[in-house]
Design an enzyme around this catalytic site. Structure first.
Site, PDB file in Angstrom:
ATOM      1  CE  LYS A 252      -3.505 -16.648  50.323  1.00 43.60           C
ATOM      2  NZ  LYS A 252      -2.849 -15.439  49.808  1.00 43.60           N
TER       3      LYS A 252
ATOM      4  CB  CYS B 184       0.957   3.181   8.359  1.00 47.05           C
ATOM      5  SG  CYS B 184       0.971   2.936   6.576  1.00 47.05           S
TER       6      CYS B 184
ATOM      7  CD  GLU C 177      -6.102 -10.606  52.386  1.00 46.22           C
ATOM      8  OE1 GLU C 177      -6.044 -11.185  53.495  1.00 46.22           O
ATOM      9  OE2 GLU C 177      -5.134 -10.529  51.610  1.00 46.22           O
TER      10      GLU C 177
ATOM     11  CE1 TYR D  62      -8.168 -14.588  57.754  1.00 46.99           C
ATOM     12  CE2 TYR D  62      -8.040 -12.913  56.035  1.00 46.99           C
ATOM     13  CZ  TYR D  62      -7.478 -13.577  57.115  1.00 46.99           C
ATOM     14  OH  TYR D  62      -6.233 -13.239  57.544  1.00 46.99           O
TER      15      TYR D  62
ATOM     16  CB  CYS E  33       3.158   0.124   2.797  1.00 41.37           C
ATOM     17  SG  CYS E  33       2.661   1.525   3.804  1.00 41.37           S
TER      18      CYS E  33
ATOM     19  CE  LYS F  16      -0.608 -18.199  47.300  1.00 42.50           C
ATOM     20  NZ  LYS F  16       0.496 -17.333  46.958  1.00 42.50           N
TER      21      LYS F  16
ATOM     22  CB  CYS G 204       4.480   2.036   7.095  1.00 39.79           C
ATOM     23  SG  CYS G 204       3.597   0.468   7.247  1.00 39.79           S
TER      24      CYS G 204
ATOM     25  CB  CYS H 215      -0.460   0.063   4.312  1.00 41.22           C
ATOM     26  SG  CYS H 215       0.398  -0.847   5.612  1.00 41.22           S
TER      27      CYS H 215
ATOM     28  CD  GLU I  14     -12.157 -17.662  52.864  1.00 38.95           C
ATOM     29  OE1 GLU I  14     -12.671 -16.546  52.898  1.00 38.95           O
ATOM     30  OE2 GLU I  14     -11.670 -18.228  53.849  1.00 38.95           O
TER      31      GLU I  14
ATOM     32  NE  ARG J 163      -0.002 -13.061  58.656  1.00 35.57           N
ATOM     33  CZ  ARG J 163       1.295 -13.349  58.662  1.00 35.57           C
ATOM     34  NH1 ARG J 163       2.170 -12.429  58.314  1.00 35.57           N
ATOM     35  NH2 ARG J 163       1.711 -14.533  59.040  1.00 35.57           N
TER      36      ARG J 163
ATOM     37  CG  ASP K 183      -3.091 -10.604  45.441  1.00 37.32           C
ATOM     38  OD1 ASP K 183      -2.445 -10.735  46.499  1.00 37.32           O
ATOM     39  OD2 ASP K 183      -2.575 -10.582  44.320  1.00 37.32           O
TER      40      ASP K 183
HETATM   41  O1  JCF Z   1      -8.389 -14.026  51.358  1.00 36.26           O
HETATM   42  C1  JCF Z   1      -7.335 -14.188  51.941  1.00 36.26           C
HETATM   43  N1  JCF Z   1      -6.272 -13.600  51.478  1.00 36.26           N
HETATM   44  C2  JCF Z   1      -7.239 -15.057  53.142  1.00 36.26           C
HETATM   45  C3  JCF Z   1      -6.070 -15.085  53.897  1.00 36.26           C
HETATM   46  C4  JCF Z   1      -8.337 -15.835  53.509  1.00 36.26           C
HETATM   47  C5  JCF Z   1      -8.261 -16.638  54.619  1.00 36.26           C
HETATM   48  O2  JCF Z   1      -9.307 -17.377  54.951  1.00 36.26           O
HETATM   49  C6  JCF Z   1      -7.091 -16.709  55.407  1.00 36.26           C
HETATM   50  C7  JCF Z   1      -5.993 -15.898  55.033  1.00 36.26           C
HETATM   51  C8  JCF Z   1      -4.842 -15.965  55.817  1.00 36.26           C
HETATM   52  C9  JCF Z   1      -4.817 -16.796  56.928  1.00 36.26           C
HETATM   53  N2  JCF Z   1      -7.038 -17.501  56.506  1.00 36.26           N
HETATM   54  C10 JCF Z   1      -5.922 -17.556  57.254  1.00 36.26           C
HETATM   55  C11 JCF Z   1      -5.911 -18.441  58.375  1.00 36.26           C
END
Ligand code: JCF
Length: 678
Positions: free
Chosen positions: A118, A429, A176, A228, A414, A317, A411, A435, A116, A139, A120
């Site tokens: 990740k 300008c 998340e 998740y 020119c 990442k 400018c 120009c 899936e 968390r 942010d």
């Molecule tokens: O989408 C995420 N940032 C994300 C973080 C998704 C996951 O399945 C995660 C996580 C952090 C820990 N699963 C774990 C175990």
């Protein structure tokens, strides 16, 4: 309900359920089933009924989402099961290592992984008892977090009650919380308008929004929860598959990621990564990588943990989109309309997958907003194909060697005066086509693909032609055929390339009215506006003689655009250029400017989206226009048909939700064939 109609507890319960169904369709399924106005009407009706009978208010009533401030701030809560972090992988080799380790430890091959994006955002844990949300916790350090229940409840994609008649007695869901890009942009825009501080990225905005002590503030922020995993459950047999567990969460009313997939082995993982890497920028939310998990829960339990991270999961990442670098200097570039853009020269840095040495500073206001100086250390961001931006200055790195950015008054190309129109952020300008920079940019625009589409007349050649004074207006392009020797003298031009170029120039004379108008480079007149204008006026004479009042009548043309168009055609040298071009033999099909009502697609509005294989999107748009259709950039209730190629995204979803007919490429081809257009 001022006339106090009688109603029962069942009525309140039914209306609560209806509203929750509407809200679920909108916030979780992204597929609204009623217009916003209908939702609002029902919501107000429920509010009035609840005011008359407060004892009947349901726990999962949408009116209960925004409550009072918690009395003593956020309490600390221990997690039932620790919230884990994830190990990171930054390249394919690390993924291969990860998979080999899993194979060895589990004594199995061909591992099934659940993948899936990740997100942010911020990880949280939600506790449900007998189907009711009782607590939402951050968390924190993984073992202990903060109780932010009152803030969590304001998020519409968080179910207050599970959608099930026999929910597990205890369920803890991990997910998340994030802020979609569009919501983030809007929030920042509003903050900027009020002169307040803006957030540097959606993640920070989400974090800041959840940390608010007043739930009313959190409620005003566009946050979304995506589940998740199942963190803990009592009295319910979990399937032996992480993936199926998530499907169950979706059934209970959670939003899960629709890009989630199961794959085989490391090969499957790598393919998934490559696919997502190309789609990353088109997603409506920020992601910083991919999460892979061994799908079997039995295997997960056998593999266990090292320190705080599970052995059975890894986060691959993407290349970072933000980096730190130093500003070495600031250059000032002159654009097509004379706009002066300050560009920061950077210590070259690898960011977003490429080495970046320049970042735009937009204008004086942006320089002031950032407070940026030469020699400053800054965070730069490069997302997708967007020009790299300076996000903020690292003030703590200042040494005293920083110098103010001096905006020029003349400018740099020119030497004409630079002026700033009151109320506008840009400085320009005043040299016009005197120009060289403006002339070059206007020519580049004139020959570009969506304008006159002259192949072989690239940026480098245009610069040479202007520097050699061979071309001083777009009209001169069409007399290049009389000077082949001069062309041959240009860098990297041989007999073949000259011949090809001259052919392309000749061919471009047969064009479309809308392309021609777009090519003129009138300020604020982009591709779409050019199309609307040409369809509305039908002839160049009518367009050129339209007053500002006439122009405002055109859909999507406001007073500013109208003023720019009028100004453009009021300038003698522009009229001379237009006439010169027509004298050179530029024409477009009469069908386009004839009686529009007799064309087969007259009065129909089309939108084209997605990837097509047989035609390019531009070709399709041109053809539809020739057939009398209007082509628009966005789907609305007025759209008659959406042409959707592969990977059509939000426009397709919107068309479906509005019941706009959708046509795939095959159907389009059939229609164009039937109409004799191809
Ligand atoms: O989408 C995420 N940032 C994300 C973080 C998704 C996951 O399945 C995660 C996580 C952090 C820990 N699963 C774990 C175990």
């Amino acid at each position: 309900m001022s006339d106090k109609q009688a109603f029962t507890l069942e009525d309140i319960q039914a209306l609560t359920k209806t509203l929750n169904d509407y809200s679920y369709a909108y916030h979780v399924q992204d597929a609204p089933i009623v217009p916003d106005a209908e939702y609002d009407r029902c919501y107000r009706a429920l509010q009035e009924m609840e005011a008359q009978h407060p004892e009947w208010v349901q726990q999962d009533s949408p009116t209960q989402r925004v409550g009072e401030k918690p009395d003593n701030g956020f309490a600390s809560v221990d997690h039932t099961v620790p919230m884990l972090s994830l190990d990171n992988a930054f390249d394919n080799d690390s993924m291969v290592d990860f998979d080999e380790r899993i194979q060895k430890l589990s004594k199995m091959t061909d591992i099934t992984y659940c993948c899936e994006p990740k997100l942010d955002g911020l990880a949280i844990s939600l506790r449900y008892e007998n189907g009711q949300l009782v607590r939402g916790v951050t968390r924190g350090d993984g073992l202990t977090g903060e109780d932010i229940t009152s803030n969590i409840k304001t998020i519409y994609s968080v179910p207050l009650k599970l959608r099930s008649d026999n929910p597990p007695p205890v369920l803890e869901v991990r997910g998340e919380i994030y802020m979609p890009k569009a919501g983030f942009e809007k929030l920042n825009q509003q903050a900027a308008e009020r002169g307040e501080k803006t957030f540097v990225n959606p993640r920070n905005a989400a974090a800041g929004s959840l940390r608010q002590l007043d739930p009313k503030v959190t409620a005003s922020r566009p946050l979304v929860l995506c589940a998740y995993s199942i963190g803990y459950v009592e009295g319910w047999e979990q399937p032996d598959s992480h993936y199926e567990g998530l499907l169950q969460l979706a059934e209970w009313g959670f939003k899960t990621n629709n890009l989630m997939a199961r794959v085989k082995g490391v090969q499957g993982c790598l393919e998934y990564y490559d696919k997502l890497a190309t789609e990353r920028d088109e997603l409506s939310y920020d992601i910083d990588g991919i999460v892979y998990k061994v799908d079997s829960i039995t295997q997960q339990n056998k593999l266990g943990f090292v320190a705080r991270a599970p052995r059975w999961a890894i986060a691959r990442k993407f290349p970072a989109q933000e980096e730190v670098t130093q500003i070495l200097g600031v250059d000032f570039q002159v654009g097509r309309t004379g706009a002066i853009t300050p560009v920061a020269r950077l210590q070259p840095t690898f960011v977003g997958g490429v080495t970046v040495s320049n970042a735009t500073l937009h204008n004086q206001d942006e320089i002031d907003r950032l407070g940026v100086k030469v020699n400053d250390w800054v965070v730069i961001r490069r997302a997708g194909d967007v020009i790299p931006q300076v996000v903020h200055v690292l003030n703590e790195r200042r040494t005293g060697a920083e110098q103010e950015v001096e905006f020029p008054t003349k400018c740099p190309v020119c030497d004409s005066d630079i002026e700033r129109v009151a109320g506008e952020a840009v400085q320009r300008c005043t040299g016009g086509l005197v120009c060289g920079a403006q002339l070059k940019e206007r020519l580049k625009h004139f020959v570009s693909r969506k304008a006159m589409d002259i192949d072989g007349l690239g940026d480098k050649l245009i610069e040479q032609l202007v520097d050699a004074k061979l071309v001083t207006t777009p009209v001169d392009i069409y007399s290049l055929k009389d000077k082949p020797a001069r062309l041959l003298a240009m860098e990297r031009m041989g007999d073949k390339s000259v011949e090809k170029l001259l052919n392309a120039i000749e061919q471009s004379k047969q064009t479309l009215f809308n392309r021609f108008v777009y090519a003129l480079g009138i300020r604020e007149v982009g591709e779409a506006t050019a199309r609307t204008l040409t369809q509305y006026f039908g002839s160049l004479e009518k367009l050129m003689s339209a007053t500002e009042a006439d122009l405002i009548e055109v859909e999507d043309v406001g007073p500013i655009v109208a003023q720019h168009i009028r100004l453009f055609f009021d300038q003698e040298d522009n009229v001379a250029t237009v006439e010169g071009l027509l004298e050179q033999g530029i024409t477009w099909e009469i069908a386009q400017i004839g009686d529009a009502s007799e064309q087969p697609l007259a009065g129909k509005t089309y939108v084209v989206t997605g990837t097509l294989s047989r035609y390019s999107r531009d070709e399709v748009k041109d053809t539809l226009i020739k057939l009398g259709a209007k082509v628009s950039g966005s789907v609305s209730g007025k759209t008659d048909c959406l042409v959707a190629g592969e990977k059509a995204g939000s426009k397709l979803a919107k068309a479906q939700s509005l019941n706009v007919p959708v046509m795939d490429e095959e159907a389009l081809h059939q229609m164009l064939t039937d109409l004799g257009a191809v």
